[in-house]
Design a protein around this motif. Structure first.
Motif, mmCIF file in Angstrom:
data_model
loop_
_atom_site.group_PDB
_atom_site.id
_atom_site.type_symbol
_atom_site.label_atom_id
_atom_site.label_comp_id
_atom_site.label_asym_id
_atom_site.label_seq_id
_atom_site.Cartn_x
_atom_site.Cartn_y
_atom_site.Cartn_z
ATOM 1 N N MET A 68 0.813 -1.216 0.000
ATOM 2 C CA MET A 68 0.000 0.000 0.000
ATOM 3 C C MET A 68 0.847 1.268 0.000
ATOM 4 N N LEU A 69 2.089 1.155 0.556
ATOM 5 C CA LEU A 69 2.982 2.332 0.555
ATOM 6 C C LEU A 69 3.314 2.800 -0.865
ATOM 7 N N PHE A 70 3.376 1.854 -1.789
ATOM 8 C CA PHE A 70 3.739 2.204 -3.174
ATOM 9 C C PHE A 70 2.597 2.861 -3.937
ATOM 10 N N PHE A 71 1.359 2.711 -3.444
ATOM 11 C CA PHE A 71 0.204 3.132 -4.229
ATOM 12 C C PHE A 71 -0.656 4.176 -3.520
ATOM 13 N N ASN A 72 -0.052 4.948 -2.636
ATOM 14 C CA ASN A 72 -0.802 6.072 -2.079
ATOM 15 C C ASN A 72 0.085 7.315 -2.036
ATOM 16 N N ASN A 73 -0.566 8.459 -1.958
ATOM 17 C CA ASN A 73 0.157 9.736 -1.958
ATOM 18 C C ASN A 73 -0.083 10.501 -0.670
ATOM 19 N N TYR A 74 -0.290 9.792 0.446
ATOM 20 C CA TYR A 74 -0.558 10.471 1.711
ATOM 21 C C TYR A 74 0.689 11.218 2.188
ATOM 22 N N VAL A 75 0.497 12.459 2.596
ATOM 23 C CA VAL A 75 1.600 13.273 3.124
ATOM 24 C C VAL A 75 1.092 13.997 4.363
ATOM 25 N N ASN A 76 1.887 13.974 5.430
ATOM 26 C CA ASN A 76 1.555 14.749 6.628
ATOM 27 C C ASN A 76 2.761 15.614 6.968
ATOM 28 N N ARG A 77 2.698 16.894 6.615
ATOM 29 C CA ARG A 77 3.847 17.780 6.788
ATOM 30 C C ARG A 77 4.108 18.114 8.246
ATOM 31 N N PHE A 78 3.122 17.891 9.122
ATOM 32 C CA PHE A 78 3.260 18.309 10.518
ATOM 33 C C PHE A 78 3.529 17.137 11.471
ATOM 34 N N LEU A 79 3.716 15.915 10.909
ATOM 35 C CA LEU A 79 3.951 14.746 11.762
ATOM 36 C C LEU A 79 5.416 14.713 12.200
ATOM 37 N N LEU A 80 5.661 14.889 13.494
ATOM 38 C CA LEU A 80 7.022 14.871 14.029
ATOM 39 C C LEU A 80 7.282 13.639 14.888
ATOM 40 N N HIS A 81 6.261 13.161 15.569
ATOM 41 C CA HIS A 81 6.440 11.987 16.415
ATOM 42 C C HIS A 81 5.086 11.278 16.561
ATOM 43 N N GLY A 82 5.139 10.037 17.005
ATOM 44 C CA GLY A 82 3.903 9.279 17.204
ATOM 45 C C GLY A 82 4.102 8.245 18.292
#
Length: 224
Positions: A44-58
């Protein structure tokens, strides 16, 4: 015994081997589940364009991916420990067999019955009968009673050997100067084949083992 194109383990002939097969299937199921999950996530990593510019930690996801593998390992470790203790348990034996490894044959002693002793050599290919198995058949088989607790004592006269019967779930190292023991319970009649699973020195040849499991009354006749 194993035949061509066998992908699985041999059919069990003892309760211990049944437990080993159950544990193998249990561990394999867990491995398949992990492989499918990780493979799906990577795919699924190869076929999505999800981006979170504000994700620093989880911290939450890091806690999950630390605790979850630990729980999965417990599901493998606890049955494995149970099985180790089961394999190590020595019950009250009905018959004691002593096996001594030599280069390249086995010697056997039935010390309970007037010290019956014999050597067991592999039958050469040019002397095999039509129903014999190459590199597996021997001139003197071990005859043992079924439905009886059997103790085997294993040692070696020269180098390290290993007395192994896959259908019974038995593998005992024979070490010079040391006596190892284990027990097994054969729950059906038949012929069970094994081999030494160590490299027993230079020009190592095959050291096959053949157990002939018979009813107790046949065993008493053979002994007498």
């Amino acid at each position: 015994m194993s035949t061509w194109a066998n992908l699985g383990l041999q059919d069990s002939a003892s309760p211990l081997m049944e437990q080993l097969i159950f544990f193998h299937d249990h561990a394999l199921l867990i491995l398949v589940m992990i492989t499918v999950l990780v493979g799906y996530l990577m795919f699924m990593l190869f076929f999505n364009n999800y981006v979170n510019r504000f994700l620093l930690h989880g911290q939450l996801i890091e806690m999950i991916w630390t605790i979850l593998p630990a729980i999965i390992l417990l599901f493998i470790a606890l049955p494995s420990l149970r099985l180790l203790y089961l394999l190590d348990e020595i019950n009250e034996p009905s018959v004691t067999l002593k096996s001594i490894g030599h280069q390249w044959y086995w010697s056997y002693e039935y010390s309970d019955f007037n010290n019956i002793e014999f050597d067991s050599y592999m039958i050469p290919t040019n002397e095999l009968t039509n129903d014999g198995f190459r590199l597996l058949d021997v001139d003197n088989r071990i005859v043992l009673p079924m439905n009886s607790q059997i103790r085997i004592l294993v040692t070696a006269a020269d180098v390290i050997h290993s007395w192994t019967i896959p259908a019974l779930g038995v593998k005992v190292d024979g070490t010079p100067g040391r006596l190892n023991q284990t027990n097994f319970f054969i729950n059906r009649p038949g012929l069970f084949y094994g081999q030494c699973s160590e490299i027993c020195g230079a020009n190592h040849s095959f050291m096959p083992i053949v157990i002939e499991s018979v009813p107790v009354n046949y065993f008493i006749k053979w002994i007498s």
